[in-house]
Write an enzyme that holds these catalytic residues in place. Structure first.
Site, mmCIF file in Angstrom:
data_model
loop_
_atom_site.group_PDB
_atom_site.id
_atom_site.type_symbol
_atom_site.label_atom_id
_atom_site.label_comp_id
_atom_site.label_asym_id
_atom_site.label_seq_id
_atom_site.Cartn_x
_atom_site.Cartn_y
_atom_site.Cartn_z
ATOM 1 N N ILE A 149 0.848 -1.204 0.000
ATOM 2 C CA ILE A 149 0.000 0.000 0.000
ATOM 3 C C ILE A 149 0.882 1.252 0.000
ATOM 4 O O ILE A 149 0.601 2.230 -0.699
ATOM 5 C CB ILE A 149 -0.974 -0.018 1.199
ATOM 6 C CG1 ILE A 149 -1.934 -1.209 1.061
ATOM 7 C CG2 ILE A 149 -1.760 1.286 1.288
ATOM 8 C CD1 ILE A 149 -2.780 -1.500 2.281
ATOM 9 N N THR A 227 -4.802 4.852 7.434
ATOM 10 C CA THR A 227 -5.690 3.838 6.837
ATOM 11 C C THR A 227 -5.184 2.444 7.214
ATOM 12 O O THR A 227 -5.675 1.451 6.677
ATOM 13 C CB THR A 227 -5.702 3.937 5.299
ATOM 14 O OG1 THR A 227 -4.342 3.876 4.836
ATOM 15 C CG2 THR A 227 -6.370 5.192 4.804
ATOM 16 N N ARG A 229 -3.969 0.695 10.803
ATOM 17 C CA ARG A 229 -4.676 0.146 11.960
ATOM 18 C C ARG A 229 -4.711 1.195 13.066
ATOM 19 O O ARG A 229 -3.703 1.881 13.311
ATOM 20 C CB ARG A 229 -3.981 -1.115 12.500
ATOM 21 C CG ARG A 229 -4.215 -2.377 11.683
ATOM 22 C CD ARG A 229 -5.660 -2.888 11.787
ATOM 23 N NE ARG A 229 -5.867 -4.116 11.045
ATOM 24 C CZ ARG A 229 -6.220 -4.186 9.757
ATOM 25 N NH1 ARG A 229 -6.413 -3.083 9.058
ATOM 26 N NH2 ARG A 229 -6.410 -5.352 9.173
ATOM 27 N N ASP A 253 -9.261 6.193 8.814
ATOM 28 C CA ASP A 253 -10.198 5.135 8.423
ATOM 29 C C ASP A 253 -10.267 4.075 9.514
ATOM 30 O O ASP A 253 -11.113 3.192 9.461
ATOM 31 C CB ASP A 253 -9.760 4.487 7.102
ATOM 32 C CG ASP A 253 -10.780 3.479 6.602
ATOM 33 O OD1 ASP A 253 -11.992 3.810 6.631
ATOM 34 O OD2 ASP A 253 -10.393 2.361 6.216
ATOM 35 N N GLU A 258 -12.032 0.289 17.561
ATOM 36 C CA GLU A 258 -13.112 0.600 16.622
ATOM 37 C C GLU A 258 -14.257 -0.408 16.709
ATOM 38 O O GLU A 258 -15.393 -0.078 16.398
ATOM 39 C CB GLU A 258 -12.593 0.726 15.188
ATOM 40 C CG GLU A 258 -12.080 -0.557 14.584
ATOM 41 C CD GLU A 258 -11.417 -0.329 13.213
ATOM 42 O OE1 GLU A 258 -10.967 0.782 12.923
ATOM 43 O OE2 GLU A 258 -11.359 -1.307 12.455
ATOM 44 N N HIS A 298 -13.590 2.164 8.747
ATOM 45 C CA HIS A 298 -12.728 1.096 8.218
ATOM 46 C C HIS A 298 -13.254 0.649 6.847
ATOM 47 O O HIS A 298 -13.647 -0.498 6.646
ATOM 48 C CB HIS A 298 -12.669 -0.098 9.186
ATOM 49 C CG HIS A 298 -11.462 -0.948 8.964
ATOM 50 N ND1 HIS A 298 -10.778 -1.565 9.981
ATOM 51 C CD2 HIS A 298 -10.786 -1.279 7.834
ATOM 52 C CE1 HIS A 298 -9.755 -2.238 9.493
ATOM 53 N NE2 HIS A 298 -9.748 -2.080 8.188
ATOM 54 N N ALA A 300 -11.648 1.599 3.726
ATOM 55 C CA ALA A 300 -10.691 1.814 2.625
ATOM 56 C C ALA A 300 -10.664 0.651 1.630
ATOM 57 O O ALA A 300 -10.441 0.839 0.445
ATOM 58 C CB ALA A 300 -9.298 2.062 3.185
ATOM 59 N N PHE A 301 -10.912 -0.541 2.113
ATOM 60 C CA PHE A 301 -10.857 -1.745 1.255
ATOM 61 C C PHE A 301 -12.067 -1.851 0.331
ATOM 62 O O PHE A 301 -12.077 -2.670 -0.599
ATOM 63 C CB PHE A 301 -10.846 -3.005 2.152
ATOM 64 C CG PHE A 301 -12.187 -3.156 2.844
ATOM 65 C CD1 PHE A 301 -12.471 -2.455 3.992
ATOM 66 C CD2 PHE A 301 -13.169 -3.952 2.290
ATOM 67 C CE1 PHE A 301 -13.723 -2.539 4.596
ATOM 68 C CE2 PHE A 301 -14.426 -4.053 2.884
ATOM 69 C CZ PHE A 301 -14.687 -3.340 4.043
HETATM 70 P P1 NAD Z 1 2.831 -4.884 3.562
HETATM 71 O O1 NAD Z 1 3.132 -6.040 4.436
HETATM 72 O O2 NAD Z 1 2.966 -5.010 2.091
HETATM 73 O O3 NAD Z 1 3.722 -3.631 4.004
HETATM 74 C C1 NAD Z 1 3.930 -3.261 5.346
HETATM 75 C C2 NAD Z 1 5.232 -2.502 5.422
HETATM 76 O O4 NAD Z 1 5.406 -2.069 6.774
HETATM 77 C C3 NAD Z 1 6.461 -3.384 5.068
HETATM 78 O O5 NAD Z 1 7.301 -2.705 4.154
HETATM 79 C C4 NAD Z 1 7.160 -3.574 6.400
HETATM 80 O O6 NAD Z 1 8.580 -3.675 6.301
HETATM 81 C C5 NAD Z 1 6.763 -2.285 7.123
HETATM 82 N N1 NAD Z 1 6.956 -2.364 8.550
HETATM 83 C C6 NAD Z 1 6.955 -3.464 9.354
HETATM 84 N N2 NAD Z 1 7.250 -3.100 10.621
HETATM 85 C C7 NAD Z 1 7.426 -1.760 10.599
HETATM 86 C C8 NAD Z 1 7.775 -0.810 11.596
HETATM 87 N N3 NAD Z 1 8.016 -1.178 12.862
HETATM 88 N N4 NAD Z 1 7.892 0.480 11.219
HETATM 89 C C9 NAD Z 1 7.701 0.858 9.940
HETATM 90 N N5 NAD Z 1 7.378 0.005 8.948
HETATM 91 C C10 NAD Z 1 7.240 -1.276 9.285
HETATM 92 O O7 NAD Z 1 1.350 -4.440 3.958
HETATM 93 P P2 NAD Z 1 0.328 -3.573 3.084
HETATM 94 O O8 NAD Z 1 -0.421 -4.477 2.177
HETATM 95 O O9 NAD Z 1 1.039 -2.407 2.533
HETATM 96 O O10 NAD Z 1 -0.698 -3.128 4.219
HETATM 97 C C11 NAD Z 1 -0.309 -2.268 5.289
HETATM 98 C C12 NAD Z 1 -1.382 -2.301 6.363
HETATM 99 O O11 NAD Z 1 -2.563 -1.667 5.876
HETATM 100 C C13 NAD Z 1 -1.866 -3.724 6.737
HETATM 101 O O12 NAD Z 1 -1.030 -4.304 7.737
HETATM 102 C C14 NAD Z 1 -3.246 -3.501 7.254
HETATM 103 O O13 NAD Z 1 -3.217 -3.356 8.660
HETATM 104 C C15 NAD Z 1 -3.668 -2.163 6.620
HETATM 105 N N6 NAD Z 1 -4.819 -2.316 5.719
HETATM 106 C C16 NAD Z 1 -5.927 -1.541 5.946
HETATM 107 C C17 NAD Z 1 -7.026 -1.650 5.120
HETATM 108 C C18 NAD Z 1 -8.277 -0.805 5.333
HETATM 109 O O14 NAD Z 1 -9.333 -1.144 4.807
HETATM 110 N N7 NAD Z 1 -8.202 0.292 6.047
HETATM 111 C C19 NAD Z 1 -7.017 -2.573 4.058
HETATM 112 C C20 NAD Z 1 -5.862 -3.340 3.838
HETATM 113 C C21 NAD Z 1 -4.778 -3.202 4.672
#
Ligand code: NAD
Length: 331
Positions: A149, A227, A229, A253, A258, A298, A300-301
């Site tokens: 993302i 967006t 957690r 979001d 929540e 919540h 965004a998806f």
């Molecule tokens: P991803 O696993 O592709 O990327 C997460 C990134 O965070 C990785 O590059 C990882 O190295 C980094 N990371 C790990 N620990 C970290 C730290 N301590 N500090 C900084 N960066 C760190 O995940 P993604 O697909 O990009 O999704 C990210 C998050 O978005 C998901 O974990 C989920 O919680 C959230 N999400 C929310 C929605 C929504 O509807 N709001 C939908 C999908 C995902």
């Protein structure tokens, strides 16, 4: 194997039933069926259902949890491992979808879209008073997390002509040079960025990564978009930062606690109401009413395309488990 899907809409039922046999459906969350025990072996849940010890106890035959989400902090992996229940997730389905939404929240704040649309629709006025915004072009955005993302958000930010700086616990320098951005540490990012957008997972190491101590590191008037957690941000810090002007505006979001926002009564009638959770729910109410905060549920998806991709991967996960070769297993 017998399957049960929680929180599915009518079109999702039809879609799943056309591809899998022996399925039962519940429209609500696992929590909303708290008085029932289910005999399904495969349980599919969305992020708004928890799977802690007390929840899993209601699925005595469970062998497989098919999470219809990327994040799985709603599932107690210690408990599932103890009961030999395999858990899979949907590693990617909405990297563009969530990134687009992060910018929807940002544009809502930068161009005062809520007040602007309210002016014409609700107040019936065409006056510009109080509707002045600011350009994204030339502003510095700090991306926290450069995974799927995060990368899509960087692409969009560059499309707007923004300067991009990033923080990731596991920096990918190849990606940085290909995409043309710089990594920095979290404190410097908070000090330099006009806007911060969170895209890191919720882990013990990332819980409250933005907290009261972060406020002293932030550029004054920073805009925070979350967006990812709710637990990444200490809600106390948001309230304090908005009050003293450190934080200029917030687009969320996701919220801490929540789950209780949809059902506050369950917190009040709980046998041992948790004071911390109640405080957070109250603070969330303050944020919801705040003129410089926009909050969505919540969501965004939530596009047809992303939901179809979630179902396709979930169905593949279930078929692979039934075939004895589970995929996308999380531990
Ligand atoms: P991803 O696993 O592709 O990327 C997460 C990134 O965070 C990785 O590059 C990882 O190295 C980094 N990371 C790990 N620990 C970290 C730290 N301590 N500090 C900084 N960066 C760190 O995940 P993604 O697909 O990009 O999704 C990210 C998050 O978005 C998901 O974990 C989920 O919680 C959230 N999400 C929310 C929605 C929504 O509807 N709001 C939908 C999908 C995902």
């Amino acid at each position: 194997m017998k399957k049960i899907f929680f929180n599915v809409s009518e079109w999702e039922r039809e879609y799943i039933s056309s591809k899998l046999t022996d399925c039962e459906f519940e429209p609500g969350t696992v929590g909303e069926t708290a008085d029932k025990v289910f005999d399904a072996e495969i349980v599919s849940i969305f992020v708004n259902s928890n799977m802690r010890a007390e929840d899993l106890a209601r699925f005595p035959n469970a062998k497989f949890i098919a999470a219809r989400s990327t994040g799985y902090d709603n599932i107690d992996l210690g408990v599932t491992a103890e009961k030999n229940v395999v858990v899979s997730n949907v590693p990617s389905y909405g990297e563009n979808t969530v990134a687009e939404y992060a910018f929807a929240l940002l544009l809502t704040l930068s161009r005062r879209m809520y007040e602007t649309i309210d002016a014409t629709k609700e107040k019936g006025t065409f006056m510009h008073d109080g509707l002045q915004g600011f350009d994204l072009k030339g502003k510095t955005i700090g991306m926290v997390g450069t995974g799927r993302i995060g990368v899509n958000s960087i692409k969009i930010a560059k499309g707007f002509g923004m300067n991009v700086i990033c923080y990731d616990a596991f920096p990918n320098e190849k990606l940085a040079s290909e995409m043309g951005f710089m990594y920095t540490n979290l404190d410097s990012l908070l000090g330099e960025a006009d806007i911060v957008s969170l895209h890191a997972p919720l882990l013990e190491t990332t819980r409250h990564m933005i907290n009261k101590t972060s406020l002293s590191k932030m550029k004054k008037g920073i805009i925070l978009i979350n967006t990812a957690r709710g637990g990444l941000v200490e809600t106390d810090a948001l309230v304090m930062g908005l009050k003293d002007g450190t934080i200029g505006a917030v687009g969320l979001d996701v919220l801490e606690e929540e789950g209780y926002m949809a059902d506050e009564l369950s917190l009040l009638v709980a046998q041992h109401p948790n004071a911390e959770s109640m405080k957070t729910v109250l603070e969330n109410r303050y944020l919801m009413d705040h003129p410089r905060v926009v909050i969505s549920p919540h969501n965004a998806f939530n596009t047809k395309e992303a939901l179809t991709r979630i179902l396709d991967t979930t169905i593949e996960n279930i078929k692979a488990f039934e075939a004895g070769k589970p995929v996308n297993v999380v531990k």
